[in-house]
Design a protein around this motif. Structure first.
Motif, PDB file in Angstrom:
ATOM      1  N   MET A   1       0.832  -1.209   0.000  1.00 46.72           N
ATOM      2  CA  MET A   1       0.000   0.000   0.000  1.00 46.72           C
ATOM      3  C   MET A   1       0.864   1.256   0.000  1.00 46.72           C
ATOM      4  O   MET A   1       0.509   2.259  -0.620  1.00 46.72           O
ATOM      5  CB  MET A   1      -0.939  -0.021   1.206  1.00 46.72           C
ATOM      6  N   ARG A   2       1.996   1.203   0.707  1.00 42.33           N
ATOM      7  CA  ARG A   2       2.904   2.360   0.665  1.00 42.33           C
ATOM      8  C   ARG A   2       3.437   2.576  -0.748  1.00 42.33           C
ATOM      9  O   ARG A   2       3.582   3.715  -1.205  1.00 42.33           O
ATOM     10  CB  ARG A   2       4.070   2.149   1.642  1.00 42.33           C
ATOM     11  N   GLN A   3       3.734   1.477  -1.425  1.00 39.07           N
ATOM     12  CA  GLN A   3       4.220   1.598  -2.803  1.00 39.07           C
ATOM     13  C   GLN A   3       3.165   2.246  -3.690  1.00 39.07           C
ATOM     14  O   GLN A   3       3.467   3.125  -4.502  1.00 39.07           O
ATOM     15  CB  GLN A   3       4.587   0.211  -3.345  1.00 39.07           C
ATOM     16  N   ARG A   4       1.928   1.845  -3.526  1.00 40.84           N
ATOM     17  CA  ARG A   4       0.844   2.436  -4.318  1.00 40.84           C
ATOM     18  C   ARG A   4       0.639   3.912  -3.971  1.00 40.84           C
ATOM     19  O   ARG A   4       0.368   4.734  -4.846  1.00 40.84           O
ATOM     20  CB  ARG A   4      -0.447   1.642  -4.093  1.00 40.84           C
ATOM     21  N   ALA A   5       0.760   4.240  -2.682  1.00 47.53           N
ATOM     22  CA  ALA A   5       0.626   5.649  -2.277  1.00 47.53           C
ATOM     23  C   ALA A   5       1.734   6.501  -2.888  1.00 47.53           C
ATOM     24  O   ALA A   5       1.494   7.645  -3.301  1.00 47.53           O
ATOM     25  CB  ALA A   5       0.655   5.745  -0.752  1.00 47.53           C
TER      26      ALA A   5
END
Length: 355
Positions: A174-178
């Protein structure tokens, strides 16, 4: 008496300069052990609406070259020479203030390490909204709505609620997507993605690649994908550049490079990929040895200490004479083997190997 003069022949129309043009780029780092020649005479171009895939082993200079495009190297221990032109604007000699205006708005980077790229002190939504406010002059309310929209686009569930979470409350994927949402929030004209799908499962990976394709279709964005995954390269890129020891050793369209590669190093990369159609008892064919030291790279062809084909070149050319990519060639490789030798070796020895 009237004298007839022959009209001068019309000059051939010149191709317009590419949106991004990198010419003879050198990036060197001063260390206690000596000068690291991280990028050594790299040249390439990229048009709007096209995607360039850059592949190669770790330490080949892929990320270093693209950090130089964004002006993110520390000037205290980095020496950069050559030419980087983005949409007619020269960047290697641009001031930090000029680069700050361009970063995020006209060019953006999706970093590989999302944990290091996101600040733990601010909410994810605030970090996504910040460049939108800075570059477009949007209100905080409009920027928040844009952050929610971008989080939803990259597949964050309950985006309106999660926009107020901190990075430690997000999983690694999710951090990568953010972080991808933060890079794309201002619809930049150039997006450099450094292993953008490393921490993502295959379903979300496909969504992210589709998002980049959609952005490109809508705005004509130029995209650079830095990756080790040749499957990603085959799926999304138009052109491919293979790097080794800070140099481009092969370039061409994705079909040309993956179907008819011309450099022994590229053959090695393709031979290291497991194939579903290969017999289960057939081992992979890894490239022998290790990448060279960039403080004291080998003379001649930098790949020659690991190449098993130097005997077919004859003499000591591979160890004494550095091969260069011919100018103007659409698909070319920096290798002393002749085109006929490359074709014969690939079709008779490399391609038939079960992989």
């Amino acid at each position: 008496m009237t004298t007839l003069t022959q009209p001068e022949p019309a000059s051939a129309p010149q191709d317009p300069a590419p949106f991004l043009s990198v010419r003879d780029l050198h990036v060197r780092f001063a260390t206690e052990d000596g000068t690291v020649k991280a990028v050594d005479g790299l040249s390439f171009g990229l048009e709007r609406g096209r995607t360039l895939g850059i592949v190669g082993e770790s330490g080949s200079g892929k990320s270093v070259a693209n950090l130089a495009v964004l002006g993110l190297h520390n000037p205290r221990n980095t020496t950069i020479s050559g030419e980087i032109i983005l949409d007619g604007q020269e960047l290697t000699r641009a001031s930090e203030r000029t680069l700050q205006k361009l970063r995020g708005r006209k060019m953006a980077m999706i970093f590989q390490d999302s944990l290091a790229a996101l600040s733990p002190y601010y909410t994810v939504g605030r970090q996504i909204a910040e460049p939108y406010i800075k570059h477009l002059g949007a209100s905080r309310k409009a920027a928040r709505e844009r952050a929610v929209e971008m989080l939803d686009k990259v597949g964050i569930p309950r985006a309106r609620t999660r926009v107020d979470d901190y990075p430690h409350q997000f999983s690694g994927g999710m951090r990568q997507r953010a972080m991808i949402a933060m890079a794309l929030v201002c619809d930049p004209a150039l997006v450099i993605a450094d292993e953008p799908t490393t921490a993502l499962d295959v379903t979300v990976q496909a969504q992210i690649l589709d998002l980049l394709k959609d952005l490109q279709r809508e705005t004509g964005t130029a995209i650079i994908i830095i990756t080790h995954d040749l499957g990603v390269v085959a799926n999304i890129t138009d052109d491919v550049m293979v790097m080794y020891a800070g140099r481009c050793i092969e370039r061409g369209t994705v079909g040309e490079v993956l179907k008819t590669p011309g450099h022994p190093y590229t053959w090695g990369l393709l031979g290291s990929i497991p194939r579903l159609t290969a017999p289960v008892d057939v081992p992979l064919s890894p490239i022998p040895g290790a990448p060279p030291s960039l403080i004291s790279p080998p003379p001649g062809c930098p790949f020659h200490p690991r190449c098993g084909l130097t005997g077919q070149v004859g003499g000591a050319r591979c160890s004494t004479e550095r091969p260069d990519i011919p100018e103007g060639a659409r698909h070319s490789s920096a290798c002393h083997l002749t085109p006929d030798q490359k074709r014969t070796i690939f079709t008779e020895q490399i391609q038939p190997r079960p992989r």
